[in-house]
Design a protein around this motif. Structure first.
Motif, PDB file in Angstrom:
ATOM      1  N   GLU A   9       0.830  -1.196   0.000  1.00 14.16           N
ATOM      2  CA  GLU A   9       0.000   0.000   0.000  1.00 14.16           C
ATOM      3  C   GLU A   9       0.872   1.256   0.000  1.00 14.16           C
ATOM      4  N   LYS A  12       2.235   1.820  -3.472  1.00 14.68           N
ATOM      5  CA  LYS A  12       1.256   2.462  -4.354  1.00 14.68           C
ATOM      6  C   LYS A  12       1.249   3.971  -4.155  1.00 14.68           C
ATOM      7  N   LYS A 102      -5.501   1.240 -18.657  1.00 16.47           N
ATOM      8  CA  LYS A 102      -6.633   0.640 -17.942  1.00 16.47           C
ATOM      9  C   LYS A 102      -6.303   0.283 -16.490  1.00 16.47           C
ATOM     10  N   HIS A 103      -5.014   0.147 -16.172  1.00 15.23           N
ATOM     11  CA  HIS A 103      -4.622  -0.240 -14.816  1.00 15.23           C
ATOM     12  C   HIS A 103      -4.313   0.960 -13.911  1.00 15.23           C
ATOM     13  N   HIS A 105      -6.010   3.502 -12.481  1.00 15.00           N
ATOM     14  CA  HIS A 105      -6.817   3.790 -11.293  1.00 15.00           C
ATOM     15  C   HIS A 105      -6.609   2.747 -10.201  1.00 15.00           C
ATOM     16  N   GLU A 106      -6.505   1.483 -10.574  1.00 14.43           N
ATOM     17  CA  GLU A 106      -6.310   0.443  -9.560  1.00 14.43           C
ATOM     18  C   GLU A 106      -4.928   0.526  -8.927  1.00 14.43           C
ATOM     19  N   ALA A 108      -3.322   3.353  -8.376  1.00 14.05           N
ATOM     20  CA  ALA A 108      -3.370   4.536  -7.500  1.00 14.05           C
ATOM     21  C   ALA A 108      -2.003   5.179  -7.294  1.00 14.05           C
TER      22      ALA A 108
END
Length: 279
Positions: A9, A12, A102-103, A105-106, A108
């Protein structure tokens, strides 16, 4: 919470995602990596870099690509963050094939830098990350991205634009040793490249450096081939396929990041630091 999960986390939250891995993008990516940022590159499935020896996007074809001592590794869509973490731990830069983003947003990321240099916005917007930066024309600061970096050679190269857009594309290459448009070669026909010469070769004016089908591609000037699109690449008529530096003595420049790329990288780094995004 599992310590591994917590670490991922945190990863990210500190990730800098760069769309594009061509030579100018590579200058930015290399700079951020050397400064300690965790960078992930998103590329298309068929990059068309000319200056291939200084373009991380070549990892799409070869699995890895090394520029000035830094290795970029092509990763897959399975467990993206875990693969990124392994690369960063090894001092490498991960690259993911994701043309549409496409990846994003996931994943972050802390920031998204659009370094595709398409002269237009291919889909980057301010909702993708807390901070968004666009390189060159096609973006408007305060609208589709937060900041724009000037990419036109001259007094304003690398300047941060907080309102408005970069200078429009002129279609005229920068002048090197007094030579401008003649040093860039465009495909005379559509077809598949068959390279005869290679990057860093010294060539003479009118020398055949490649074939496209039965059509020869000739050097427009004498000098050193600074850039040449991949052998076997399908090209369209008018596509940029080669770049010749008239300064044959500058052969070593074929393998190093350009002054232009480093200047643009400085602008991106300034934006990140000024907005509190630190390695």
């Amino acid at each position: 919470m599992d310590s591994r999960y917590m670490r991922m986390e945190l990863t990210k939250n500190k990730m800098i995602l760069v769309r594009g891995g061509g030579d100018l993008a590579t200058g930015v990516i290399h700079k951020l990596h050397q400064c300690g940022y965790h960078v992930l590159i998103l590329e298309c499935d068929r990059p068309s870099a000319i200056r291939r020896h200084v373009a991380f996007c070549e990892a799409v074809y070869d699995g890895t690509s090394a520029v000035e001592g830094v290795v970029c590794k092509h990763i897959t869509e399975n467990n993206i963050l875990a693969q990124c973490e392994r690369c960063w731990e090894e001092g490498e830069i991960p690259l993911l094939t994701d043309t549409e983003g496409k990846h994003i947003h996931e994943l972050a990321p802390a920031a998204v830098v659009d370094a595709i240099l398409a002269k237009k916005n291919l889909g980057t917007d301010r909702t993708m990350a807390p901070l968004t930066v666009g390189l060159g024309p096609g973006f408007t600061a305060g609208e589709d991205v937060d900041y724009v970096i000037e990419t036109m050679r001259g007094h304003n190269l690398g300047r941060i634009i907080r309102e408005g857009s970069a200078l429009p594309n002129t279609g005229v290459p920068g002048v090197i040793a007094g030579i401008g448009k003649e040093r860039v070669i465009h495909s005379p026909v559509a077809g598949v490249m068959k390279n005869i010469s290679h990057i860093a070769d010294i060539v003479k004016k009118d020398q055949v450096i490649a074939m496209i089908g039965e059509t020869p591609v000739k050097a427009a000037i004498s000098g050193v081939i600074r850039g040449l699109i991949r052998d076997g690449y399908p090209v369209f008529q008018g596509m940029k396929i080669a770049d010749i530096d008239p300064r044959a003595e500058q052969k070593k420049n074929c393998f190093t990041i350009s002054d232009k790329a480093r200047c643009i990288a400085g602008g991106v780094l300034e934006v990140l630091l000024s907005q509190g995004i630190r390695p």
